[in-house]
Motif scaffolding. Sequence first.
Motif, PDB file in Angstrom:
ATOM      1  N   THR A 145       0.604   9.071  -0.412  1.00  9.68           N
ATOM      2  CA  THR A 145       0.127   7.825   0.479  1.00  9.68           C
ATOM      3  C   THR A 145      -0.976   8.071   1.423  1.00  9.68           C
ATOM      4  OG1 THR A 145       2.488   7.437   0.415  1.00  9.68           O
ATOM      5  CG2 THR A 145       1.235   6.098   1.838  1.00  9.68           C
TER       6      THR A 145
ATOM      7  N   ARG B 122      -8.608   7.993   0.581  1.00 11.84           N
ATOM      8  CA  ARG B 122      -9.689   7.894  -0.467  1.00 11.84           C
ATOM      9  C   ARG B 122     -10.035   6.447  -0.689  1.00 11.84           C
ATOM     10  NH1 ARG B 122      -6.896  11.201  -4.553  1.00 11.84           N
ATOM     11  NH2 ARG B 122      -7.227  13.367  -3.561  1.00 11.84           N
ATOM     12  N   GLU B 123      -9.027   5.589  -0.729  1.00 14.51           N
ATOM     13  CA  GLU B 123      -9.218   4.037  -1.203  1.00 14.51           C
ATOM     14  C   GLU B 123      -9.717   3.314   0.129  1.00 14.51           C
ATOM     15  OE1 GLU B 123      -6.755   2.544  -4.021  1.00 14.51           O
ATOM     16  OE2 GLU B 123      -7.572   4.370  -4.999  1.00 14.51           O
ATOM     17  N   PHE B 124      -9.109   3.538   1.253  1.00 15.62           N
ATOM     18  CA  PHE B 124      -9.484   2.567   2.384  1.00 15.62           C
ATOM     19  C   PHE B 124     -10.572   3.311   3.399  1.00 15.62           C
ATOM     20  CE2 PHE B 124      -5.250   1.350   1.140  1.00 15.62           C
ATOM     21  CZ  PHE B 124      -5.560  -0.076   0.567  1.00 15.62           C
TER      22      PHE B 124
ATOM     23  N   MET C 163      -4.120   8.670  -0.463  1.00 13.25           N
ATOM     24  CA  MET C 163      -4.804   7.178  -0.924  1.00 13.25           C
ATOM     25  C   MET C 163      -5.400   6.307   0.148  1.00 13.25           C
ATOM     26  SD  MET C 163      -3.963   3.933  -1.183  1.00 13.25           S
ATOM     27  CE  MET C 163      -2.202   3.869  -0.677  1.00 13.25           C
TER      28      MET C 163
ATOM     29  N   ASP D  33       0.771  -1.239   0.005  1.00 14.53           N
ATOM     30  CA  ASP D  33       0.228   0.076   0.035  1.00 14.53           C
ATOM     31  C   ASP D  33       0.912   1.282  -0.163  1.00 14.53           C
ATOM     32  OD1 ASP D  33      -2.194  -1.537   0.094  1.00 14.53           O
ATOM     33  OD2 ASP D  33      -2.319  -1.549   2.148  1.00 14.53           O
TER      34      ASP D  33
END
Lengths: 280, 271
Positions: free
Chosen positions: A185, A191-193, A188, A130
């Motif tokens: 990082t 947004r993603e998790f 991200m 990740d």
Amino acid sequence: MSSFIEFQHVTFAYETEGEQPKPVLHDFSLSVEKGDFVAILGHNGCGKSTVAKLCNGIEIPQSGCVMVDGLDTKVEDNLLAIRQRVGIVFQNPDNQIVATIVEDDVAFGPENLGVEPKEIRRRVDEALKDVGMYDHRFAEPHKLSGGQKQRVAIAGIIAMQPACIVLDEPTAMLDPRGRKDVMKTVQMLNREFGITVLFITHYMDEAAKANRVIVMDKGSILLDGVPRDVFQQCDTLRKAGLDVPQATSLAQLLKQDGVSLPGKILTVEELAEQLAAVLH
Amino acid sequence: MLNDITIGQYYKTDSPVHRMDARMKLILTVLFIVIIFLCKNFFSLSVMFLLTAVSILLSKVPFRMFFKSLKPIVPIILITAVLNIFYIKKGMTLLSFWVITITTGGLYTAFFMAVRIICLIMASSLLTYTTVPTLLTDAIERLLSPLKVFHISVHTLAMMMTLALRFIPTLIEEIDRITNAQKARGADFESGKFLDRVRAMIPVLIPLFVSAFRRAYELSFAMTCRCYHGGDGRTRMKQMKFSAADFLALGVFLAALAGVIVLNYFFTALI
């Protein structure tokens, strides 16, 4: 959305021997929504690092309380559960890495939580992927750059699968490239998790990427809102010892001289676009 | 220069000895030390010498590494040899001059002791050459964990050792940085008498200590944030597992032990 971390009328002072303790925070209230990306801005000594340490019970308020996911940080038995939910990344990456090999360091958190070995392996590999450090999993931390070390520290936190990450000036000691990588990082992860992010910084451009900006001065909240609104308050920001993004500052000067710029300007690109529109 | 600090003296390569379980290597090293002190004559000692030689060959660690580890021990070997030659009066007299008498018994004992010390050093160097320091502390922790019964917290000790190892390169870097900063302010580290040079280190050591304490403070916060609460209920990502090769090595060492005992019994004792 429900509030995940809640500061309720918190007063906090560091205990110093022989002196009258000076309150760092006074009647401080703040609530952070689940999944939000909040930046806390402030001059040195405004109490923003103290806010970070209060978030997972490293420091306990003298009055008022801090609630994390419905758990009070004052209750000793809650602490482990709270720390598993809220991870903190500190400023100096060297002082938060405990192992001599990257993957062992990332495993440290889950090992403390008593997770099964196989599950730890899976989480470590995933966390390293990740943050983009999987290729360096066998490296020795002291051979990595500052930005890479800080990403390893972030991986060490996300391997505990927290719902929220607090970053206390994570980019202050990094070069521009390391800063960019760390920022990417963190964005991200948010947004993603859907990880809640509390990003403490004194860099305007980093705060501008958040959903909500809180400006602190002398232990209390000065401004609170979306970055676009907060950064228009140039005078208040300057009074708190902070800079204003260059584009916003220039736009303000131009407006004073009678150039009609309609919108609230935050970035150089926006300013260029609007100026081009005016000039044509 | 600072980028190639290797912690400890681990020699990186791939060999059957490197792949062995650290716990077994630790057990075998202790066993080796015990056996070599049981040796009473050259026949039993040669068994241990052979065992050392085979282990070294299997480890693929070059011989020069072992010579390097022997170098600081050379004076000790020489002194014990000289003392043995002069003080042990057994067997045939070879030379008699003034107060000095050299006997065959003295020469044999001196040689015996020298070989024994060399084997000891080689075997213990082999352990550190083929095992990463952190794995070694890990192995110590796991092997000594039964001491919990006596309320000795082996985990805490092992954690302290691991952290010390982890911070060696960081602190070396710091020394370098402080030294340069003091040089830039005109500090002189190279000239003057010995005492002057020692005194010149004070402006390096004080900031180093202050920063080490600050680091320790911050590290304790970071560890607390990562749910560290001592060794209770802690699991490990990397499990240690004995393989067939480990038991084979143990078998070989036990056979050597049996051999030494038998040879001691059948041949006269030298010491």
